[in-house]
Enzyme design. Structure first.
Site, PDB file in Angstrom:
ATOM      1  N   ASN A 113      30.800  58.250  12.049  1.00 38.67           N
ATOM      2  CA  ASN A 113      30.626  58.148  10.593  1.00 38.67           C
ATOM      3  C   ASN A 113      31.956  58.168   9.842  1.00 38.67           C
ATOM      4  OD1 ASN A 113      28.017  58.211  11.363  1.00 38.67           O
ATOM      5  ND2 ASN A 113      27.510  60.192  10.451  1.00 38.67           N
TER       6      ASN A 113
ATOM      7  N   HIS B 189      33.638  23.619 -26.701  1.00 38.32           N
ATOM      8  CA  HIS B 189      32.328  22.945 -26.563  1.00 38.32           C
ATOM      9  C   HIS B 189      32.445  21.640 -25.761  1.00 38.32           C
ATOM     10  CE1 HIS B 189      31.013  25.677 -29.826  1.00 38.32           C
ATOM     11  NE2 HIS B 189      32.195  25.377 -30.353  1.00 38.32           N
TER      12      HIS B 189
ATOM     13  N   TYR C 234      25.631  60.024   5.342  1.00 36.63           N
ATOM     14  CA  TYR C 234      25.600  58.741   6.052  1.00 36.63           C
ATOM     15  C   TYR C 234      24.165  58.345   6.405  1.00 36.63           C
ATOM     16  CZ  TYR C 234      26.195  55.117   9.570  1.00 36.63           C
ATOM     17  OH  TYR C 234      26.110  53.937  10.261  1.00 36.63           O
TER      18      TYR C 234
ATOM     19  N   SER D  20      31.903   9.023   1.321  1.00 34.86           N
ATOM     20  CA  SER D  20      30.444   8.941   1.396  1.00 34.86           C
ATOM     21  C   SER D  20      30.060   8.077   2.583  1.00 34.86           C
ATOM     22  CB  SER D  20      29.920   8.315   0.099  1.00 34.86           C
ATOM     23  OG  SER D  20      28.692   7.656   0.324  1.00 34.86           O
TER      24      SER D  20
ATOM     25  N   GLU E   3      33.934  21.326  -5.313  1.00 42.06           N
ATOM     26  CA  GLU E   3      32.497  21.607  -5.467  1.00 42.06           C
ATOM     27  C   GLU E   3      32.079  22.790  -4.604  1.00 42.06           C
ATOM     28  OE1 GLU E   3      30.358  17.395  -6.370  1.00 42.06           O
ATOM     29  OE2 GLU E   3      31.369  17.559  -4.456  1.00 42.06           O
TER      30      GLU E   3
ATOM     31  N   LYS F 155      33.829   5.840  -2.469  1.00 39.46           N
ATOM     32  CA  LYS F 155      33.817   7.222  -2.940  1.00 39.46           C
ATOM     33  C   LYS F 155      34.928   8.102  -2.377  1.00 39.46           C
ATOM     34  CE  LYS F 155      30.187   8.953  -4.689  1.00 39.46           C
ATOM     35  NZ  LYS F 155      30.101   9.551  -6.016  1.00 39.46           N
TER      36      LYS F 155
ATOM     37  N   LYS G  52      29.104  45.796   6.085  1.00 35.04           N
ATOM     38  CA  LYS G  52      30.092  44.860   6.632  1.00 35.04           C
ATOM     39  C   LYS G  52      29.658  43.402   6.484  1.00 35.04           C
ATOM     40  CE  LYS G  52      30.286  47.816  10.099  1.00 35.04           C
ATOM     41  NZ  LYS G  52      29.919  49.017   9.313  1.00 35.04           N
TER      42      LYS G  52
HETATM   43  N1  ARG Z   1      28.065  50.860  13.580  1.00 37.92           N
HETATM   44  C1  ARG Z   1      27.906  51.961  12.728  1.00 37.92           C
HETATM   45  C2  ARG Z   1      28.222  51.539  11.273  1.00 37.92           C
HETATM   46  O1  ARG Z   1      28.821  50.556  11.088  1.00 37.92           O
HETATM   47  C3  ARG Z   1      28.812  53.059  13.123  1.00 37.92           C
HETATM   48  C4  ARG Z   1      28.348  54.423  12.724  1.00 37.92           C
HETATM   49  C5  ARG Z   1      27.193  54.842  13.533  1.00 37.92           C
HETATM   50  N2  ARG Z   1      26.819  56.163  13.215  1.00 37.92           N
HETATM   51  C6  ARG Z   1      25.642  56.659  13.481  1.00 37.92           C
HETATM   52  N3  ARG Z   1      25.436  57.839  13.085  1.00 37.92           N
HETATM   53  N4  ARG Z   1      24.713  55.963  14.092  1.00 37.92           N
HETATM   54  O2  ARG Z   1      27.861  52.177  10.342  1.00 37.92           O
END
Ligand code: ARG
Length: 463
Positions: free
Chosen positions: A114, A160, A321, A281, A294, A287, A329
């Site tokens: 954690n 505008h 946690y 294109s 874009e 084109k 992520k």
């Molecule tokens: N892969 C987990 C994350 O990204 C790591 C931490 C895992 N901790 C746990 N108590 N299961 O959060």
């Protein structure tokens, strides 16, 4: 698959659960910072006598060896990571155990995944913020250089999407310089909050071991250890802050992208995008499409989506946690990748673009973007602005009826509309004069723009 946590379990984890809970496909990019954090942790454990000094050295050596192995494998284009592994932390620990044996098991003393994962993400994001800032700074340097040579290039300034008043190309480009300045100052500010060291928070409550958190913090280049262990393992504010700053950057890029798309149409023709950044294109041979611009415009959705995703992820999560946080992520990496590549690509589009200054000039003809200056002139002759506005409006109407621009009118014609018009008006309504007249600080007149460039240069060299 051996687990880091199998001791109390009687049964194997269901394979579908393993797949569902794994994050290796995602967090493998954290491998290097994970090792960096572990090295600092091991050194501190050794220095504090929590583990033996020689064990600490063995672990550090082993981790450096693992780093070399991973690098070598990646250079060969082979992923060293087992796609069936749980996450990058267990994977690195497995490699270390393979290398140095059971002593590897001492590394995780006084640490939890954690505090480990959030340390990794902070280290990773700190470096990414620096990369993004570097790209933005390079982009700003290009803007500045281009601005220096285009203070006399006049084009219609729009409100505008209609011709409003003429501005210089330098002034127009510099508007983006200041947007990027604000973006960079947001990044610098949030970096302060990213740059704090969570290790030692352990799972949530801290640890009984006599750690030296300052030592770990200093080795990892953090400004200081985090203040509260519960907060430290469950704080993802910095992810949300980054995505928020990234969203604003993307919003800025999308504004410029859209403008370039417009400017590259035959109707505008203010810019010709280079062949290397346009695509064709499959059916229409003529084109050359502004697809990159874009896509920058389109990819904004990813970053806004990531911001909303991260905010939603964290909403109503009590301390501390939760596994939910592993999803941070997905959002962060999406934001990081999209924003960095979009900044780089927009810079590429712009530095390869040809600005068609003759088209800018010709689009100003008879566009009445000099009408305000007629009114301003009459004010200098003593007329109240409201009346002057009306007289100037009548002048525009006269021009429309006679298919002329204000700049084409003779003194005689002008005076037939109002006797207060004088010879001076002829010079004053030329578009370049109209632009240059706007000398107020921050205005488009060349003198003011040169001052602005000085400020921009000073700002750029400070950071
Ligand atoms: N892969 C987990 C994350 O990204 C790591 C931490 C895992 N901790 C746990 N108590 N299961 O959060």
């Amino acid at each position: 698959m051996t687990k880091l946590w199998g001791g109390a379990f009687d049964k194997e984890t269901d394979r579908e659960v393993e797949v569902f809970t794994a994050s290796i496909g995602l967090d493998e990019r954290l491998w290097e910072v994970d090792i960096q954090g572990s090295i600092a942790h091991a050194r501190m454990l050794g220095n504090q006598g929590i583990i033996g000094k020689s064990d600490a050295s063995l672990i550090i050596e082993g981790l450096n060896g693992v780093k070399g192995d991973i690098q070598a494998s990646l250079e060969k284009g082979v992923s060293p990571f087992d796609p069936k592994a749980e996450d990058i932390h267990s994977e690195i620990e497995k490699f270390l155990t393979q290398k140095i044996g059971a002593v590897a098991g001492r590394l995780h003393t006084a640490r939890s995944r954690n505090d480990q994962v959030v340390t990794d993400v902070r280290l990773y994001l700190r470096a990414e913020i620096e990369k993004l800032d570097y790209e933005l700074k390079g982009f700003q340097a290009w803007i500045l250089k281009k601005a220096e040579t285009s203070t006399e290039v006049v084009l219609p300034g729009l409100t505008h999407t209609q011709h409003a008043q003429p501005v210089s190309l330098a002034h127009h480009l510099l508007a983006y310089f200041w947007m990027f300045s604000r973006d960079r100052s947001r990044l610098a500010d949030l970096k302060k909050r990213v740059n704090k060291m969570p290790l030692g928070s352990a799972a949530l409550a801290g640890t009984p071991f006599p750690l030296d958190r300052n030592q770990t913090s200093t080795e990892l280049g953090f400004s200081e250890p985090t203040e509260n262990s519960l907060d430290a393992v469950s704080d993802r504010d910095f992810v949300i802050e980054y995505l928020s700053a990234a969203s604003i950057i993307m919003m800025h890029l999308s504004r410029w992208a859209d403008e370039l798309i417009l400017w590259s149409t035959p109707e505008f023709g203010f810019v010709k995008l280079d062949d290397s950044v346009t695509t064709g294109s499959s059916i229409m041979p003529q084109k050359k499409n502004p697809d990159v611009a874009e896509l920058v415009r389109g990819k904004v959705g990813r970053v806004y989506g990531a911001l909303m995703g991260a905010l939603t992820l964290m909403k109503a999560l009590p301390l501390s946690y939760h596994r939910d946080m592993q999803e941070d992520k997905t959002f962060l990496f999406e934001g990081v990748d999209t924003t960095l590549s979009s900044v780089r690509l927009m810079h590429l589009i712009l530095r390869t673009a040809a600005f068609r200054t003759e088209r800018m000039a010709s689009s100003l003809k008879s566009d009445f973007s000099n009408a305000t200056d007629l009114a301003d002139f009459l004010v200098t002759q003593g007329m109240p602005f409201r009346e002057a506005h009306e007289v100037s409006g009548r002048t525009v109407k006269f021009c429309v009826q006679n298919k002329k621009g204000i700049e084409d009118l003779s003194l005689k014609e002008l005076q037939s509309i109002h006797p207060l018009y004088t010879e001076k008006v002829i010079e004053l309504v030329k578009h370049v004069s109209v632009m240059n007249a706007r000398k107020s600080e921050g205005g488009t007149g060349t003198a003011a723009v040169l001052e602005q460039i000085k400020k921009a240069e000073a700002g750029l060299s400070y950071n």
